[in-house]
Design a protein around this motif. Structure first.
Motif, PDB file in Angstrom:
ATOM      1  N   UNK A  72       9.167  -3.614  13.771  1.00 42.28           N
ATOM      2  CA  UNK A  72       9.466  -4.322  12.533  1.00 42.28           C
ATOM      3  C   UNK A  72       8.991  -5.764  12.598  1.00 42.28           C
ATOM      4  N   UNK A  73       8.824  -6.341  11.412  1.00 47.30           N
ATOM      5  CA  UNK A  73       8.515  -7.766  11.319  1.00 47.30           C
ATOM      6  C   UNK A  73       9.818  -8.539  11.417  1.00 47.30           C
ATOM      7  N   UNK A  74      10.838  -8.070  10.725  1.00 45.24           N
ATOM      8  CA  UNK A  74      12.147  -8.707  10.757  1.00 45.24           C
ATOM      9  C   UNK A  74      13.195  -7.626  10.539  1.00 45.24           C
ATOM     10  N   UNK A  75      14.374  -7.842  11.035  1.00 42.44           N
ATOM     11  CA  UNK A  75      15.435  -6.829  10.918  1.00 42.44           C
ATOM     12  C   UNK A  75      15.960  -6.692   9.494  1.00 42.44           C
ATOM     13  N   UNK A  76      15.642  -7.665   8.647  1.00 47.05           N
ATOM     14  CA  UNK A  76      16.048  -7.606   7.250  1.00 47.05           C
ATOM     15  C   UNK A  76      14.842  -7.932   6.377  1.00 47.05           C
ATOM     16  N   UNK A  77      14.875  -7.478   5.155  1.00 45.72           N
ATOM     17  CA  UNK A  77      13.766  -7.727   4.229  1.00 45.72           C
ATOM     18  C   UNK A  77      13.602  -9.222   3.985  1.00 45.72           C
ATOM     19  N   UNK A  78      12.350  -9.657   3.971  1.00 44.86           N
ATOM     20  CA  UNK A  78      12.043 -11.059   3.723  1.00 44.86           C
ATOM     21  C   UNK A  78      10.891 -11.148   2.741  1.00 44.86           C
ATOM     22  N   UNK A  79      10.896 -12.172   1.910  1.00 40.86           N
ATOM     23  CA  UNK A  79       9.776 -12.349   0.970  1.00 40.86           C
ATOM     24  C   UNK A  79       8.578 -13.005   1.674  1.00 40.86           C
ATOM     25  N   UNK A  80       7.404 -12.727   1.184  1.00 47.12           N
ATOM     26  CA  UNK A  80       6.167 -13.349   1.645  1.00 47.12           C
ATOM     27  C   UNK A  80       5.452 -13.883   0.411  1.00 47.12           C
ATOM     28  N   UNK A  81       5.951 -14.958  -0.197  1.00 47.40           N
ATOM     29  CA  UNK A  81       5.448 -15.420  -1.491  1.00 47.40           C
ATOM     30  C   UNK A  81       4.002 -15.911  -1.492  1.00 47.40           C
ATOM     31  N   UNK A  82       3.455 -16.311  -0.354  1.00 49.22           N
ATOM     32  CA  UNK A  82       2.094 -16.861  -0.315  1.00 49.22           C
ATOM     33  C   UNK A  82       1.074 -15.901   0.270  1.00 49.22           C
ATOM     34  N   UNK A  83       1.506 -14.714   0.688  1.00 48.12           N
ATOM     35  CA  UNK A  83       0.606 -13.765   1.333  1.00 48.12           C
ATOM     36  C   UNK A  83      -0.494 -13.322   0.381  1.00 48.12           C
ATOM     37  N   UNK A  84      -1.743 -13.335   0.873  1.00 52.20           N
ATOM     38  CA  UNK A  84      -2.905 -12.978   0.056  1.00 52.20           C
ATOM     39  C   UNK A  84      -3.515 -11.674   0.550  1.00 52.20           C
ATOM     40  N   UNK A  85      -4.132 -10.943  -0.360  1.00 48.90           N
ATOM     41  CA  UNK A  85      -4.870  -9.747   0.022  1.00 48.90           C
ATOM     42  C   UNK A  85      -6.188 -10.167   0.661  1.00 48.90           C
ATOM     43  N   UNK A  86      -6.636  -9.447   1.701  1.00 47.98           N
ATOM     44  CA  UNK A  86      -7.903  -9.827   2.355  1.00 47.98           C
ATOM     45  C   UNK A  86      -9.103  -9.573   1.455  1.00 47.98           C
ATOM     46  N   UNK A  87     -10.118 -10.404   1.614  1.00 50.24           N
ATOM     47  CA  UNK A  87     -11.386 -10.193   0.919  1.00 50.24           C
ATOM     48  C   UNK A  87     -12.118  -9.082   1.651  1.00 50.24           C
ATOM     49  N   UNK A  88     -12.936  -8.330   0.962  1.00 48.15           N
ATOM     50  CA  UNK A  88     -13.547  -7.128   1.531  1.00 48.15           C
ATOM     51  C   UNK A  88     -14.425  -7.399   2.771  1.00 48.15           C
ATOM     52  N   UNK A  89     -15.131  -8.535   2.845  1.00 49.09           N
ATOM     53  CA  UNK A  89     -16.017  -8.794   3.973  1.00 49.09           C
ATOM     54  C   UNK A  89     -15.413  -9.769   4.985  1.00 49.09           C
ATOM     55  N   UNK A  90     -14.153 -10.052   4.852  1.00 48.29           N
ATOM     56  CA  UNK A  90     -13.503 -11.021   5.723  1.00 48.29           C
ATOM     57  C   UNK A  90     -13.186 -10.410   7.086  1.00 48.29           C
ATOM     58  N   UNK A  91     -13.436 -11.151   8.137  1.00 46.82           N
ATOM     59  CA  UNK A  91     -13.071 -10.706   9.476  1.00 46.82           C
ATOM     60  C   UNK A  91     -11.684 -11.244   9.798  1.00 46.82           C
ATOM     61  N   UNK A  92     -10.974 -10.632  10.741  1.00 45.59           N
ATOM     62  CA  UNK A  92      -9.600 -11.023  11.012  1.00 45.59           C
ATOM     63  C   UNK A  92      -9.397 -12.489  11.380  1.00 45.59           C
ATOM     64  N   UNK A  93     -10.367 -13.146  12.007  1.00 49.65           N
ATOM     65  CA  UNK A  93     -10.135 -14.504  12.477  1.00 49.65           C
ATOM     66  C   UNK A  93     -10.713 -15.577  11.574  1.00 49.65           C
ATOM     67  N   UNK A  94     -11.102 -15.252  10.362  1.00 56.36           N
ATOM     68  CA  UNK A  94     -11.583 -16.274   9.442  1.00 56.36           C
ATOM     69  C   UNK A  94     -10.410 -16.983   8.804  1.00 56.36           C
ATOM     70  N   UNK A  95     -10.390 -18.280   8.915  1.00 56.85           N
ATOM     71  CA  UNK A  95      -9.317 -19.084   8.321  1.00 56.85           C
ATOM     72  C   UNK A  95      -9.915 -20.090   7.378  1.00 56.85           C
TER      73      UNK A  95
END
Length: 135
Positions: free
Chosen positions: A112-135
């Protein structure tokens, strides 16, 4: 830890003996949630090939924007912590309030990420050609 209060990027790589990160004062006492954040400016965290079982210390990173955890075969939970009551849950909602990107890979024991549900208000969907370490 006071010297790390301005740290914005942290890479923890191939620390195969690192089982736990504890946030302590100089006298060795554990830090309480209401105390100042020693990692308050940390925005980017990359953890690769480490033996950590949880990343509960991320409770002290209110500005975390990018989280990458790869090849940590012992990791079972991201935040292994029980909220005592609803007021604490609301206080700790800020834990991931700025998190924009997350990448988990090679974590066979992750439950699990956390034992209770938590919001992720700023989480973005990845772009199709994005690699995991691009910031």
């Amino acid at each position: 830890m006071r010297r790390m209060e301005h740290l914005e990027t942290l890479y923890i790589t191939e620390c195969r003996n690192l089982r736990e990160v504890k946030i302590c004062f100089e006298n060795g006492e554990r830090m309480q949630r209401s105390e100042p954040n020693c990692f308050r400016n940390l925005q980017i965290l990359n953890i690769y090939d480490c033996a950590v079982e949880n990343l509960t210390w991320l409770r002290y990173t209110p500005r975390l924007r990018f989280l990458y955890v790869i090849a940590c075969s012992s990791l079972e939970e991201i935040i292994a912590w029980n909220f005592a009551g609803s007021s604490e849950i609301e206080e700790d909602v800020e834990i991931f309030s700025n998190l924009e990107k997350v990448h988990f890979e090679g974590l066979p024991k992750l439950k699990s990420i956390c034992r209770q549900a938590m919001p992720f208000p700023s989480l973005q969907l990845p772009k199709s050609k994005e690699t995991p370490f691009e910031c």
